[in-house]
Design an enzyme around this catalytic site. Structure first.
Site, PDB file in Angstrom:
ATOM      1  N   HIS A 133      10.895  39.345  51.574  1.00 20.23           N
ATOM      2  CA  HIS A 133      11.297  40.417  50.668  1.00 20.23           C
ATOM      3  C   HIS A 133      10.613  41.728  51.066  1.00 20.23           C
ATOM      4  CE1 HIS A 133      12.663  37.116  48.056  1.00 20.23           C
ATOM      5  NE2 HIS A 133      13.449  38.030  47.499  1.00 20.23           N
ATOM      6  N   LYS A 137       7.591  44.069  46.466  1.00 23.20           N
ATOM      7  CA  LYS A 137       7.820  42.950  45.530  1.00 23.20           C
ATOM      8  C   LYS A 137       6.478  42.396  45.087  1.00 23.20           C
ATOM      9  CE  LYS A 137      10.308  38.599  44.893  1.00 23.20           C
ATOM     10  NZ  LYS A 137      10.820  39.025  43.578  1.00 23.20           N
TER      11      LYS A 137
END
Length: 225
Positions: A133, A137
């Site tokens: 990600h 995040k």
């Protein structure tokens, strides 16, 4: 419908855009405009059909408490708050509100979940998960990776299912399930090209939740969209 979007980050902004495209009225608040759920009052929520939350774990819990206490409806795409799950479900039921939550609102990922359950039935394989990600995040492993692990353990309780997490640039979200035996390797992968799939799933979830009372996980209801 009138949808109130909490969070003006990349996904929240797309949720508002998709909702407008689908003919809904939209209001949006960023975390500074709604600090500690201060903007979620009975007067401010009057006329709002569904709230959609893409904020941060602590903020999401405060937002859920405020919305559900008023008997409102909320779709929660934020992850990392699941230690409070039982409390939120109970509140939804007590106040006749509606809660729809999920680790991932992409329809493609929902199919990945089901394929993973099938893959986990294979004998003689070791399973692992890899997820990538964007660098901002907050939770690692991702909620989606944890769901994949939960699915595998549901089929094969007690085995070790390691998760490897990467945070790279502006990666939208990639999840790979590895199954390795002495003879071969199988892999299931979902690679999000944009956040639009998550936003569309959240809006469709809001459309489904409108007028319903109770608490559901997105995995339970996505076939009904």
């Amino acid at each position: 419908m009138l949808i109130l979007v909490l969070g003006k980050g990349k996904t929240g902004t797309l949720v508002a855009e998709v909702a407008r495209e689908r003919g809904h009225g939209v209001r949006a608040l960023d975390i500074n405009e709604n600090e500690h759920a201060s903007a979620l009052t009975a007067p401010s929520l009057a006329g709002v059909d569904v709230v959609v939350d893409f904020t941060a774990p602590e903020a999401a819990v405060e937002n859920m408490r405020a919305v559900l206490a008023l008997g409102g409806h909320i779709v929660v795409g934020t992850t990392g708050w699941y230690a409070k799950m039982n409390e939120m479900k109970a509140l939804a039921l007590q106040r006749d509100g509606g809660l729809l939550y999920g680790t991932n609102f992409s329809i493609g990922v929902q199919k990945l979940f089901r394929l993973t359950a099938e893959l986990a039935k294979l004998d003689g394989y070791k399973f692992s998960i890899e997820e990538t990600h964007h660098v901002t995040k907050l939770d690692a492993p991702s909620g989606t990776a944890l769901t994949l692990k939960e699915i595998i353990l549901g089929v094969r309780p007690g085995i070790d299912v390691p998760i490897e997490s990467h945070r790279v640039g502006d990666a939208k979200g990639e999840h790979v399930v590895h199954a390795v035996s002495d003879h071969d390797t199988l892999e299931l992968m979902h690679d999000a090209h944009s956040r639009r799939g998550f936003a569309l799933g959240a809006v469709r979830g809001a459309e489904w939740l409108n007028g319903k009372h109770g608490a559901w996980e997105f995995r339970e209801i996505f076939d009904q969209l």
